[in-house]
Design a protein around this motif. Structure first.
Motif, short mmCIF file in Angstrom:
data_model
loop_
_atom_site.label_atom_id
_atom_site.label_comp_id
_atom_site.label_asym_id
_atom_site.label_seq_id
_atom_site.Cartn_x
_atom_site.Cartn_y
_atom_site.Cartn_z
N ILE A 427 4.35 -3.76 6.31
CA ILE A 427 4.68 -3.63 5.14
C ILE A 427 3.83 -2.69 4.09
O ILE A 427 4.24 -2.11 3.19
CB ILE A 427 5.15 -4.93 4.37
N GLU A 428 2.54 -3.01 4.43
CA GLU A 428 1.72 -2.41 3.50
C GLU A 428 1.85 -0.80 3.52
O GLU A 428 1.64 -0.16 2.70
CB GLU A 428 0.00 -2.74 3.96
N ILE A 429 2.09 -0.35 4.81
CA ILE A 429 2.26 1.10 4.95
C ILE A 429 3.53 1.55 4.22
O ILE A 429 3.55 2.58 3.56
CB ILE A 429 2.44 1.57 6.40
N VAL A 430 4.66 0.76 4.19
CA VAL A 430 5.83 1.16 3.66
C VAL A 430 5.58 1.12 1.93
O VAL A 430 6.11 1.87 1.24
CB VAL A 430 6.92 0.13 3.86
N GLN A 431 4.75 0.35 1.54
CA GLN A 431 4.49 0.05 0.02
C GLN A 431 3.71 1.29 -0.34
O GLN A 431 3.90 1.78 -1.10
CB GLN A 431 3.46 -0.88 0.11
N ASP A 432 2.78 1.92 0.75
CA ASP A 432 2.16 2.94 0.21
C ASP A 432 3.10 4.28 0.08
O ASP A 432 3.05 5.05 -0.57
CB ASP A 432 1.00 3.39 1.43
#
Lengths: 629, 378
Positions: A427-432
Motif C-alpha cells: 500500500i505504501e508503494i501504491v500511495q507513492d
C-alpha cells in the motif's frame, strides 16, 4: 637481545596467540567464553618476556612526556605529535629499533585482548604502551600501522566509556597520521603482525597496502559513528560516503550490502535536497547490485531464501528510487506554486532563465561530489544517471520524464511487495504511485486531463480500502480514506472550474459534480467514523495527532454541502443546514478547546464567517419557499 | 522498527496545551523493582548497596553520581509489591479493553535476572498456576475467562466466544513454534484481514483458564528444552504468547463478530549482547562504536531517521519482533511495558539503560497518525 632460538620461539608463540584469539575463541564454550583469549594472553606475555625488558636506549625521555596518563593529558600531546614534532621526527629519520616495533606489536595485541575480555583499563594501558614505543617513529613504514591501529582502538575504547569527545581526538589523530604518512612517505607500510613472520612469509606490497588502507577505512567508519553520536550529521554522512567509496576502491565489500547502504544514503541526501548526490548513490547502488545478481553464489545451488532476499533487496532499491523521483517532483512543485497551489507562470519563466544561467557552472558543481568507483563502474553509473534528471523539472514535459521513471520503479517494487503477504509495503508503494500522479497533475494545464489523472489515483487506491481490516491497519486505513476524500474533493473543484466556463450547466455536469461531492463526503465521514470508540461514540476531545485532520475533514464536508447543486429548494435548505452544522462544529470545538485554534486558523476564520452568513441566507431562502408551502 | 513507530515518535512534540491526553493513547510504562537476592535490607529508606530508591508510587530516584536522577513513570512498584497488585495495576485494564474489541499487548523488559519471567510467569519450579506467586500471564487468563463467563451470563445464549492461543519464540531472527517443537523457521506475513501473522503457527482452542495454563506450560517447557539441547540461552530469545478472542453476538438475525488479540511478551534480556543489532528492540540504541564495517548501514539509517518529514524509504527496518508487534508499538492497540530492574549497585549501568529505555517508550504515541498533506487549498 634474544638468541635466534628464543626469537623463533617468540615468533611461534605470537602466531599461536593470533590463531587462538581469532579462530579458536569462536568455539569457546558459553560458560567459559574467554578461554582461548586468556590462553592467547599468556602466550603474548611470554613473547614479551622473550623480547626482554621494555626500557630501551632513548625511549625513556619520550615516555616521560607521553605517560601523563588519562585522556586529558593525551589530547595535548596527541595533537602536538601530529604537528611540527612529527615532521622533525620523520626528517631526522627516527628509524625504530626492531625490538621496539616488535614490543609495540605485542602491546597492541595485548591491548586488543584485554578489551575483548572486558578489562578496559588494562587494555588502555597496553595500547598507550604501544603508542609510546613507536611514538617517535610513527611515520616509518615499520611503525605507522601500529600507531594507526592503536589509536583506532583507543577511539573505540573511549566510546565504550561514553566519552565520545575523547574517542574523537584519537580517531582524528589517526586520520591526520594517515594523511601525513601518505603525503610524506606513501609506500605500503608493514602490517602490525608481520614483524613476527619469517622473511619468506612477508607480505607483498599489494597486500600491505590493502591492509593499511583497510585500517584507515575503519578509522573513517569509526569517525562517521563518532560524528553521528555528536549529532554532527553532515560530517557523519560525509564519512559514511567516503567509507562506501573506499570499500568500493579496495574491493572490501559485499555487493548486496554495499548497494543497500548506498541506496539508504541516497535517502539522507533526499532529506537535504541534494538530488545530484542522491542520484549518484542510487545509480551506484543499482550498478553494484547487478554485480551481485550476476555472480552466482559460492554454492552450486542457491537456496530459495537467498533468491527471495535478492528479490526483496532489488525491490527496496526500487523504492528508494521512487522516493527520489517523488521528492524531485514535489520539490519542483513547491518552488513553482503560487499561494493557492497552482502553477505560477512568472516563477516558471524566472526559474527557467535561472537554470540557463547555471547550466554553464554545472560542471564545477559536479566535481564537488565524491564519486564512486573507477572507470568502468563509473561509466555504468553514469549511464544510469543519464536516465533521470537531478534538477527539479520546470514544465509538464520534464515532469513527465521524471514521473515515468518513478512509475517504472513502482512496477518493479510491486513485483516483490505484493498485496498477499506484504500489505503495508504494497500500500505504501501504491500511495507513492498516487502521489506521483498527484504532483504530475500539478504540471498539467488542461483541467479535463488533470481530472483523469486523479481518476487514476482513485482507481488504484479505492480497491485497497475494501478488504483492509482497520483493527490492524488503522493508520493506513485512515490515510487512504483521507486521501480518497481529498482526491474526490479536488476532482469536484476541477469540474466546477470547467463548468464555470460553460454558458449553461448541463444536467450531465451537474450530476457529475454532485456525485464527486457525495463521494468526497462519504470518505471524509468514514475517516471521522474511524475516530469513534468501539461503542461508536465520537470523542469529546480529539487527540493531538488527529486534531487537524479531523477538523479539516469537518470543514471540507461543510464546504461540500455548500457546493451540492439542486433546484429543489427544500433540498437546498437541507444542504445549507448540514453545511452550517459542520461549520458550527469547528467554531464550537475551538471555543471549547482554544488550543485547537492554532491547528486550523484559516479554516476557523472561514467557518466563523460562514456561520454568520448562512442563517441569513437560509432565512431568505425560507421566505422564498414559504409561498409555495 | 515498524515504519509507523518512528513516524509516531516524530509526531510527539512537547505538548503546549495542558490537556490530559486521551486514555490509551500512550504506552503505559511501569517499573518494577525486584528485591535483591542477598544482603540485608535496611528499613531507613536509604539502601547502602542499592542504586535506586522508590520515592512515590510513580517516581524513583537513581543514585547516579554526581547528581541523583529522578524518573517519573505511570507506576513504580517497589520490591514489596505483590504479583496481585502488579497484575491489577498493569494488566487488568488491558484485558478489559481486549473484551471491548481492542488489541492489547503487555511486554516485560529488563536485563537478565531483573525478574521478567517472574513477573510474567511466576516462579519457575511449578507448573500449576494456582499458588499466589503466579505472574501476569496466568492471572490474565483467569481474568479473561472470568469476564467471558460474566458476559455469557449477561447475554444468554445469544453470545458465544472462541479463544485461540499460539505461543512462539523468536531467536536469532528466526521464528519457532513452541506448541509444535518439530517446526522450524516459520514465516511472518501480513494478512489483509488478520494483520501480521505467523504462517503455520499452531492455534490451540481453549475454553477455560485451566486449558490455557496447559498450553502455556507445555510451550514453556519446549522453550526450556530448546534452551539446553541446542545450547542457547533462553534469555536471548523473545517469547510471545497470543490469545485471540472472538465473540459472536446474534441480535435478531444480525450477527456481530468482534475479534481482538492479547499479546503477552517475555523479551530477551536487554543487556549488551554479542550481536546487538539482531536482538532486542531497535529503540535501545548502543551508544558505542560498532566495530564491524558491515554495520555501516545502521549508521546511515540513523542519519536518515533525522529526516524532516520528507518522504524517504529506509531499507533496514523491522526486526521480526517489531514486525510482529507492529500494532502494539504505535498501532491500534493498548500497550503496557513493565520495565524490570534489579536495585543492586552492581547493576547500575543496566538499570540506567533500562530506565532510559522506559522513558523513551513513554513517548511512543500508540495511535495512528494521519498523513494530512494539503497545501493552501482551503
Amino acid at each position: 637481545m634474544a638468541t635466534p632460538a628464543a626469537w623463533a620461539a617468540a615468533c611461534e608463540k605470537f602466531r599461536a596467540s593470533l590463531s587462538l584469539s581469532q579462530v579458536q575463541s569462536q568455539k569457546d564454550p558459553e560458560n567459559d567464553p574467554y578461554k582461548s583469549k586468556y590462553r592467547a594472553r599468556e602466550l603474548l606475555q611470554e613473547v614479551k618476556a622473550l623480547l626482554g625488558p621494555a626500557a630501551d636506549e632513548d625511549e625513556d625521555e619520550e615516555a616521560g612526556g607521553g605517560d601523563g596518563g588519562g585522556p586529558g593529558a593525551e589530547e595535548g600531546p596527541a595533537a602536538e605529535r601530529a604537528g611540527p614534532g612529527a615532521r622533525a621526527g620523520a626528517g631526522a629519520g627516527a628509524e625504530p629499533s626492531a625490538r621496539a616495533v616488535r614490543l609495540a606489536a605485542v602491546e597492541l595485541q595485548l591491548g586488543l585482548n584485554h578489551i575483548d575480555t572486558e578489562e578496559l583499563a588494562a587494555g588502555e594501558e597496553h595500547l598507550q604502551n604501544c603508542l609510546r614505543l613507536v611514538c617517535r617513529s610513527r611515520l616509518e613504514p615499520a611503525a605507522v600501522s601500529l600507531h594507526l591501529q592503536a589509536q583506532n582502538n583507543l577511539g573505540i575504547l573511549w566510546s565504550e566509556r561514553d566519552e565520545i569527545e575523547t574517542a574523537q581526538t584519537y580517531l582524528e589523530s589517526a586520520e591526520a597520521l594517515y594523511n601525513q604518512y601518505m603525503k610524506e612517505i606513501g609506500n605500503p607500510p608493514l602490517d602490525p603482525n608481520e614483524h613476527f613472520l619469517p622473511e619468506e612469509e612477508k607480505l607483498t606490497e599489494q597486500e600491505r597496502s590493502r591492509r593499511f588502507e583497510k585500517a584507515y577505512t575503519h578509522t573513517l567508519y569509526y569517525l562517521a559513528q563518532v560524528y553521528q553520536h555528536l549529532e554532527m550529521i553532515e560530517k557523519a554522512a560525509q564519512y559514511c560516503h567516503t567509507t562506501l567509496k573506499r570499500q568500493l576502491e579496495y574491493s572490501g565489500y559485499h555487493p548486496v550490502e554495499w548497494a543497500i547502504n548506498a541506496a539508504t544514503l541516497s535517502q539522507y541526501y533526499i532529506n537535504k535536497q541534494c538530488f545530484m548526490e542522491s542520484r549518484h548513490c542510487l545509480s551506484a547502488a543499482s550498478v553494484i547490485f547487478t554485480q551481485a545478481e550476476q555472480t552466482p553464489s559460492t554454492e552450486d545451488t542457491e537456496t530459495e531464501q537467498e533468491q527471495q532476499d535478492l528479490r526483496q533487496r532489488r525491490a527496496e532499491i526500487a523504492r528508494c528510487w521512487i522516493k527520489y523521483c517523488l521528492n524531485l517532483l514535489q520539490n519542483a512543485q513547491a518552488s513553482l506554486e503560487d499561494n493557492i497551489g497552482e502553477l505560477d507562470l512568472d516563477k516558471q519563466s524566472e526559474l527557467k532563465a535561472q537554470r540557463k544561467r547555471e547550466e554553464d557552472e554545472k560542471e564545477n558543481g559536479r566535481k564537488k561530489v565524491v564519486l564512486f568507483g573507477t572507470s568502468d563502474v563509473c561509466d555504468a553509473i553514469l549511464a544510469i544517471e543519464e536516465k533521470v534528471a537531478c534538477v527539479p523539472p520546470l514544465d509538464f514535459g520534464e515532469a513527465r520524464e521524471v514521473f515515468l521513471v518513478g512509475q517504472n520503479y513502482v512496477c518493479e517494487a510491486k513485483e516483490y511487495f505484493q498485496v498477499d503477504g506484504y500489505i503495508t509495503d504494497h500500500i505504501e508503494i501504491v500511495q507513492d504511485h498516487s502521489s506521483l500522479f498527484k504532483v504530475l497533475a500539478f504540471f498539467e494545464e488542461d483541467y479535463e486531463r488533470r481530472c483523469k489523472m486523479h481518476k487514476r489515483r482513485i482507481a488504484m487506491l479505492e480497491p485497497l480500502t475494501v478488504d483492509l481490516n482497520p483493527q490492524y491497519y488503522l493508520l493506513i486505513t485512515r490515510q487512504l480514506q483521507f486521501e480518497l476524500a481529498h482526491t474526490y474533493y479536488e476532482m469536484m473543484d476541477l469540474k466546477v472550474a470547467i463548468a464555470n466556463r460553460l454558458e449553461e450547466l448541463d444536467s450531465h455536469t451537474v450530476k457529475k459534480i454532485n456525485s464527486l461531492a457525495q463521494s468526497a463526503i462519504k470518505y471524509y465521514e468514514l475517516f471521522l467514523d474511524s475516530l469513534r470508540d468501539p461503542n461508536k461514540v465520537f470523542p469529546e476531545q480529539l487527540s493531538e495527532d488527529v486534531l487537524r485532520p479531523a477538523l479539516v475533514a469537518k470543514f471540507h464536508i461543510a464546504r461540500l454541502y455548500g457546493k451540492l447543486i439542486t433546484c429543489d429548494g427544500r433540498k437546498e435548505l437541507d444542504n445549507m443546514q448540514a453545511s452550517l452544522e459542520y461549520y458550527m462544529f469547528l467554531v464550537d470545538y475551538c471555543e471549547r478547546y482554544p488550543e485547537a485554534v492554532r491547528a486550523v486558523e484559516t479554516e476557523l476564520e472561514l467557518s466563523r464567517e460562514m456561520a454568520g452568513l448562512l442563517p441569513a441566507k437560509m432565512e431568505r431562502l425560507r421566505a422564498k419557499l414559504s409561498p409555495f408551502t | 522498527m515498524a515504519p509507523g513507530v518512528k513516524d509516531s515518535l516524530r509526531a510527539v512534540t512537547p505538548s503546549q496545551s495542558n490537556q490530559v491526553s486521551n486514555e490509551g493513547d500512550v504506552i503505559k510504562v511501569f517499573i518494577r523493582v525486584r528485591p535483591p537476592t542477598e544482603g540485608p535490607i535496611l528499613n531507613n529508606g536509604e539502601h547502602p548497596g542499592m542504586c535506586l530508591s522508590v520515592l512515590t508510587s510513580n517516581t524513583l530516584r537513581l543514585h547516579s553520581k554526581p547528581e541523583p536522577k529522578i524518573f517519573t513513570f505511570d507506576h513504580v512498584a517497589d520490591m514489596d509489591a505483590t504479583q496481585e497488585s502488579v497484575f491489577s495495576s498493569v494488566a487488568k485494564g488491558i484485558v478489559e479493553s481486549c473484551m471491548n474489541g481492542y488489541n492489547g499487548t503487555i511486554f516485560a523488559y529488563g536485563q537478565t535476572g531483573s525478574g521478567k519471567t517472574f513477573t510474567m510467569m511466576g516462579p519457575s519450579e511449578s507448573d500449576n498456576f494456582t499458588h499466589n506467586l503466579r505472574g501476569v500471564i496466568p492471572r490474565s487468563f483467569e481474568y479473561l475467562f472470568f469476564l467471558i463467563d460474566r458476559e455469557k451470563e449477561k447475554a444468554g445464549a445469544g453470545k458465544t466466544f472462541l479463544c485461540k492461543c499460539s505461543f512462539i519464540e523468536i531467536y536469532n531472527e528466526q521464528i519457532f513454534d513452541l506448541l509444535d517443537s518439530a517446526s522450524t523457521g516459520l514465516l511472518l506475513r501480513e494478512h489483509i484481514k488478520k494483520g501480521v501473522c505467523v504462517v503455520g503457527a499452531v492455534e490451540q482452542v481453549v475454553t477455560s483458564a485451566a486449558e490455557a495454563y496447559q498450553v502455556l506450560s507445555g510451550g514453556w517447557r519446549n522453550r526450556r528444552v530448546a534452551a539446553t539441547s541446542m545450547n542457547r540461552e533462553s534469555s536471548r530469545s523473545h517469547a510471545v504468547f497470543t490469545i485471540t478472542v472472538e465473540s459472536m453476538e446474534k441480535n435478531n438475525d444480525v450477527v456481530n463478530i468482534r475479534s481482538s488479540q492479547l499479546n503477552l511478551v517475555d523479551l530477551a534480556g536487554s543487556e549488551r549482547q554479542k550481536d546487538t543489532h539482531t536482538e532486542g528492540l531497535r529503540l535501545k540504541e548502543a551508544g558505542n562504536i560498532n566495530r564491524s564495517l558491515s554495520c555501516l548501514g545502521q549508521v546511515i539509517t540513523a542519519l536518515v531517521d533525522v529526516g524532516n518529514g520528507k518522504q524517504r524509504h529506509v531499507c533496514y527496518r523491522d526486526s521480526k519482533l517489531t514486525f510482529l508487534l507492529r500494532d502494539s508499538l504505535g498501532g491500534n492497540a493498548k500497550t503496557a511495558i513493565i520495565a524490570n530492574v534489579h536495585p543492586g549497585s552492581k547493576c547500575f549501568g543496566e538499570t540506567l539503560s533500562t530506565l532510559n529505555f522506559a522513558q523513551r517508550a513513554k513517548l511512543i504515541k500508540n495511535k495512528a497518525v494521519v498523513n494530512e498533506d494539503m497545501q493552501g487549498n482551503v
